[in-house]
Design an enzyme around this catalytic site. Sequence first.
Site, PDB file in Angstrom:
ATOM      1  N   ILE A  31       2.772   4.334   4.480  1.00 67.36           N
ATOM      2  CA  ILE A  31       2.838   3.033   5.148  1.00 67.36           C
ATOM      3  C   ILE A  31       4.278   2.651   5.503  1.00 67.36           C
ATOM      4  CG2 ILE A  31       3.096   1.528   3.106  1.00 67.36           C
ATOM      5  CD1 ILE A  31       0.786  -0.155   4.261  1.00 67.36           C
ATOM      6  N   ASN A  88       8.023  12.384  -6.829  1.00 66.77           N
ATOM      7  CA  ASN A  88       8.878  11.524  -7.643  1.00 66.77           C
ATOM      8  C   ASN A  88       8.213  11.286  -8.994  1.00 66.77           C
ATOM      9  OD1 ASN A  88      10.855  11.096  -5.623  1.00 66.77           O
ATOM     10  ND2 ASN A  88       9.516   9.615  -4.621  1.00 66.77           N
ATOM     11  N   VAL A  97       3.981   4.325  -7.281  1.00 65.35           N
ATOM     12  CA  VAL A  97       2.522   4.394  -7.408  1.00 65.35           C
ATOM     13  C   VAL A  97       2.207   5.473  -8.442  1.00 65.35           C
ATOM     14  CG1 VAL A  97       0.317   4.746  -6.251  1.00 65.35           C
ATOM     15  CG2 VAL A  97       2.215   3.688  -4.993  1.00 65.35           C
ATOM     16  N   HIS A 101       1.404  12.159  -6.374  1.00 64.76           N
ATOM     17  CA  HIS A 101       1.322  12.365  -4.928  1.00 64.76           C
ATOM     18  C   HIS A 101       2.488  13.221  -4.490  1.00 64.76           C
ATOM     19  CE1 HIS A 101       3.358   8.568  -5.855  1.00 64.76           C
ATOM     20  NE2 HIS A 101       4.183   8.855  -4.850  1.00 64.76           N
TER      21      HIS A 101
HETATM   22  P1  AMP Z   1       6.611   6.936  -4.693  1.00 66.80           P
HETATM   23  O1  AMP Z   1       7.806   6.068  -4.447  1.00 66.80           O
HETATM   24  O2  AMP Z   1       6.936   8.385  -4.819  1.00 66.80           O
HETATM   25  O3  AMP Z   1       5.721   6.416  -5.810  1.00 66.80           O
HETATM   26  O4  AMP Z   1       5.770   6.859  -3.349  1.00 66.80           O
HETATM   27  C1  AMP Z   1       4.783   5.910  -3.101  1.00 66.80           C
HETATM   28  C2  AMP Z   1       4.630   5.844  -1.611  1.00 66.80           C
HETATM   29  O5  AMP Z   1       3.401   5.198  -1.312  1.00 66.80           O
HETATM   30  C3  AMP Z   1       5.739   5.066  -0.887  1.00 66.80           C
HETATM   31  O6  AMP Z   1       6.395   5.936   0.031  1.00 66.80           O
HETATM   32  C4  AMP Z   1       4.979   3.934  -0.195  1.00 66.80           C
HETATM   33  O7  AMP Z   1       5.498   3.631   1.076  1.00 66.80           O
HETATM   34  C5  AMP Z   1       3.576   4.493  -0.116  1.00 66.80           C
HETATM   35  N1  AMP Z   1       2.500   3.521  -0.049  1.00 66.80           N
HETATM   36  C6  AMP Z   1       2.318   2.447  -0.843  1.00 66.80           C
HETATM   37  N2  AMP Z   1       1.193   1.798  -0.511  1.00 66.80           N
HETATM   38  C7  AMP Z   1       0.651   2.487   0.516  1.00 66.80           C
HETATM   39  C8  AMP Z   1      -0.522   2.326   1.315  1.00 66.80           C
HETATM   40  N3  AMP Z   1      -1.372   1.306   1.114  1.00 66.80           N
HETATM   41  N4  AMP Z   1      -0.774   3.228   2.301  1.00 66.80           N
HETATM   42  C9  AMP Z   1       0.079   4.245   2.508  1.00 66.80           C
HETATM   43  N5  AMP Z   1       1.194   4.462   1.786  1.00 66.80           N
HETATM   44  C10 AMP Z   1       1.477   3.589   0.816  1.00 66.80           C
END
Ligand code: AMP
Length: 116
Positions: A31, A88, A97, A101
């Site tokens: 996003i 990460n 999150v 991922h």
């Molecule tokens: P991290 O910082 O490695 O935990 O990555 C989490 C990623 O999830 C970040 O790059 C956010 O921009 C992405 N993110 C959070 N919410 C959403 C969402 N609803 N749809 C798509 N990406 C998201």
Amino acid sequence: MTDTIFGKIIRREIPANIVYEDDEVLGFKDIAPQAPVHVLFIPKNDVIPTLDDLQPSQAHLVGKLALAAAEYARREGFAQNGYRIVMNCREDAGQTVFHIHLHLLAGAPLGHFGAA
Ligand code: AMP
């Protein structure tokens, strides 16, 4: 099972731009993209909060995430130019999150990175 925003995406409770799916992996556009191509690949059937929580019996899932990213890169035509994959783990890496991922970043020269 600990829920996260990615769990809601898996269950289609909130929208996402889904670009890849197989039995075990879901891929969707980030996003807040950090590169022209920025796609996240997640396991669909297991909630593993961080890479540090990955059990030996779950090791194949990380390979599945990498294979999904590579297949997407070939399908979209940027595999030859190249790409970066990133996972990460916890605070110092900026994990936000807590459902593992794999980030796929591509579409431009990315430069090198490290601690500032
Ligand atoms: P991290 O910082 O490695 O935990 O990555 C989490 C990623 O999830 C970040 O790059 C956010 O921009 C992405 N993110 C959070 N919410 C959403 C969402 N609803 N749809 C798509 N990406 C998201």
